[in-house]
Scaffold this active site. Structure first.
Site, short mmCIF file in Angstrom:
data_model
loop_
_atom_site.label_atom_id
_atom_site.label_comp_id
_atom_site.label_asym_id
_atom_site.label_seq_id
_atom_site.Cartn_x
_atom_site.Cartn_y
_atom_site.Cartn_z
N GLU A 1 0.82 -1.21 0.00
CA GLU A 1 0.00 0.00 0.00
C GLU A 1 0.86 1.26 0.00
OE1 GLU A 1 -3.64 2.09 2.53
OE2 GLU A 1 -2.36 0.60 3.51
N GLU B 1 -12.02 2.59 5.81
CA GLU B 1 -10.91 2.81 6.74
C GLU B 1 -10.84 4.29 7.07
OE1 GLU B 1 -6.31 1.41 7.38
OE2 GLU B 1 -6.80 2.49 5.56
#
Length: 253
Positions: free
Chosen positions: A138, A235
């Site tokens: 990520e 998130e």
């Protein structure tokens, strides 16, 4: 459209099994987490079975957060710790039926860091493949995590090409990538075959995705139109009790 509750941020006042139950009650189809290792895998597995939910992802251990660590796997002088974090994550993911592992690079730079990251990712892919687990990397933004090794999708693609394993993909967090790159629509179109998970939060405050500079009604429709049907990870940092921040979810269910 389906959404996954990231329990690293949502319902943090609850223990992990109860947070899973709260996510189910709120209307999420799945869950994901950051570092679940303090909770016995058996308890998580039982809560997932009870609710019919799946744990989509977890992160490798970040190291010592209080000492500035934020991942271990691109740190050339800490290879043993990086491999141990991978082993821990694979074992926990296998025990809980978790689909993906985000291998955290950490704060580093340069050719040796890249070499270490690629080596550790190859190791992670090989270990995870035996259990049908996908490895994710990520890119993070440099405002929240100064010094993080991986900050762009271009670099993520380069790393994936160097690893050259079938079970590694990009975790595309719209919050991080809007801050770092913008142009989300074209980036999503170009990257979709290499994306293993997508996450959302408002920009720039990282709260629930119902305000800010990104129009998520447009972004989420685009993602659906592109043929992406997996759950989207919520998130975000709620800033108040999570149950008071999930009104946005009803717009998409």
């Amino acid at each position: 459209m389906k959404f996954s509750a990231n329990l690293g941020f949502l319902w943090r006042e609850l223990d992990l099994p109860d947070a899973i139950r709260a996510a189910k009650k709120a209307g999420f189809s799945d869950v994901e987490c950051h570092w679940p290792y303090d909770t016995p895998a058996k308890e998580v597995r039982e809560a997932l079975k009870e609710t019919g939910m799946t744990m989509l992802g977890l992160n490798t251990h970040p190291g010592d957060l209080d000492d500035g660590d934020f991942g271990l796997c691109a740190l050339p002088d800490r290879m043993d710790e990086g491999r141990a974090a991978i082993d821990q994550a694979v074992a926990y993911a296998n025990a809980t039926g978790t689909k993906c592992i985000h291998v955290m690079a950490g704060k580093s730079k340069g050719a040796e860091a890249a070499k270490a990251f690629v080596s550790n990712l190859k190791y992670a892919c090989e270990r995870a493949a035996a259990f049908g687990i996908t490895i994710l990397i990520e890119p993070l933004n440099t405002y929240d995590v100064p010094g993080y090794f991986l900050t762009s999708t271009a670099e993520a693609q380069r790393i994936i090409d160097m690893v050259d394993e079938p079970n590694i993909k990009i975790m595309f967090d719209c919050y991080h990538m809007q801050l770092m790159q913008g142009d989300l629509s074209n980036t999503l179109r170009d990257l979709l075959p290499k994306i293993g998970h997508i996450q959302i939060a408002s920009v720039p405050d990282r709260a629930q995705p119902d305000h800010g500079e990104l129009d998520f009604s447009y972004v989420l429709q685009l993602i659906a139109d592109l043929g992406y049907s997996a759950p989207i990870g919520a998130e975000y940092k709620p800033g108040k009790p999570t149950d008071q921040t999930i009104g946005w979810l009803k717009n998409y269910l």
